[in-house]
Design a protein around this motif. Structure first.
Motif, short mmCIF file in Angstrom:
data_model
loop_
_atom_site.label_atom_id
_atom_site.label_comp_id
_atom_site.label_asym_id
_atom_site.label_seq_id
_atom_site.Cartn_x
_atom_site.Cartn_y
_atom_site.Cartn_z
N VAL A 19 2.40 0.07 11.19
CA VAL A 19 2.42 1.47 11.61
C VAL A 19 1.73 1.70 12.95
O VAL A 19 2.21 2.46 13.78
CB VAL A 19 1.77 2.37 10.53
N TYR A 24 12.04 -3.03 3.77
CA TYR A 24 11.66 -1.71 4.25
C TYR A 24 11.37 -0.74 3.11
O TYR A 24 10.40 0.02 3.17
CB TYR A 24 12.75 -1.14 5.16
N ARG A 25 12.16 -0.75 2.06
CA ARG A 25 11.95 0.20 0.96
C ARG A 25 10.55 0.04 0.34
O ARG A 25 9.83 1.01 0.12
CB ARG A 25 13.03 0.02 -0.10
N ARG A 43 7.90 1.05 2.96
CA ARG A 43 7.79 2.51 3.09
C ARG A 43 6.95 3.10 1.95
O ARG A 43 6.09 3.96 2.18
CB ARG A 43 9.20 3.13 3.10
N ALA A 44 7.13 2.61 0.74
CA ALA A 44 6.33 3.08 -0.39
C ALA A 44 4.86 2.69 -0.23
O ALA A 44 3.96 3.48 -0.51
CB ALA A 44 6.90 2.53 -1.70
N ILE A 72 3.32 2.16 2.62
CA ILE A 72 2.78 2.98 3.71
C ILE A 72 2.39 4.36 3.19
O ILE A 72 1.33 4.89 3.55
CB ILE A 72 3.78 3.09 4.87
N ALA A 73 3.22 4.94 2.33
CA ALA A 73 2.89 6.26 1.76
C ALA A 73 1.60 6.19 0.96
O ALA A 73 0.75 7.10 1.05
CB ALA A 73 4.05 6.75 0.89
N GLU A 74 1.40 5.12 0.20
CA GLU A 74 0.17 4.96 -0.57
C GLU A 74 -1.02 4.74 0.36
O GLU A 74 -2.11 5.29 0.13
CB GLU A 74 0.29 3.81 -1.57
N THR A 122 -1.34 5.92 3.33
CA THR A 122 -1.61 7.23 3.92
C THR A 122 -2.48 8.06 2.99
O THR A 122 -3.46 8.68 3.42
CB THR A 122 -0.30 7.96 4.25
N ARG A 123 -2.15 8.07 1.70
CA ARG A 123 -2.95 8.81 0.72
C ARG A 123 -4.38 8.28 0.67
O ARG A 123 -5.35 9.04 0.66
CB ARG A 123 -2.31 8.75 -0.67
N ARG A 124 -4.51 6.97 0.63
CA ARG A 124 -5.85 6.37 0.53
C ARG A 124 -6.67 6.61 1.80
O ARG A 124 -7.88 6.81 1.72
CB ARG A 124 -5.76 4.90 0.18
N GLU A 168 -6.38 9.17 3.73
CA GLU A 168 -6.80 10.59 3.74
C GLU A 168 -8.09 10.75 2.94
O GLU A 168 -8.97 11.51 3.33
CB GLU A 168 -5.70 11.47 3.14
#
Length: 127
Positions: free
Chosen positions: A32, A104-105, A108-109, A111-113, A115-117, A119
């Motif tokens: 990222v 990628y799939r 992507r999942a 990366i989303a996790e 991002t949450r961590r 934050e």
């Protein structure tokens, strides 16, 4: 086979050793963004250790101060394949770590996790 210093930390879930592996001006290049400085790089690498499971080194290549490691890991019920490049200083500390992950799939999942961590526990500010 030489073990990756980073993969070993991810396998053991022992992130405490990560700052000691990195040079003060180390860079971590994730899928990222790039993170500069020991504290920021170590924080991202430690957070990744909490996201990936079943990390298993499968191959390694070495050329002087650069080493590359192929590995597999799991995120939830998805398998990831990755390559980790570690560049070392003459002192043996890591100066640049680059992470490549696929497919990628699953990436992507993950990366989303991440991002949450991040934050909940943001990296230290850039120096």
């Amino acid at each position: 086979m030489t073990d990756s210093l980073i993969l070993r930390a991810w396998q053991s879930k022992d992130a405490a050793q990560l700052p000691d592996l990195l040079a003060e001006d180390a860079t971590f290049s994730s899928p990222v963004a790039d993170y500069h400085g020991r504290a920021r790089a170590a924080h991202l690498l430690a957070t990744i250790a909490t996201v990936l499971d079943s990390v298993h080194q499968t191959r390694q290549w070495s050329d002087g101060q650069q080493r590359m490691f192929a590995f597999t890991a799991r995120f939830g019920d998805q398998e990831l394949q990755g390559v980790l490049r570690e560049e070392l200083a003459e002192t043996g500390s890591l100066t640049h770590v680059t992470l490549f992950l696929r497919p990628y799939r699953a990436l992507r999942a993950a990366i989303a996790e991440m991002t949450r961590r991040l934050e909940d526990s943001p990296p230290p500010p850039a120096a």
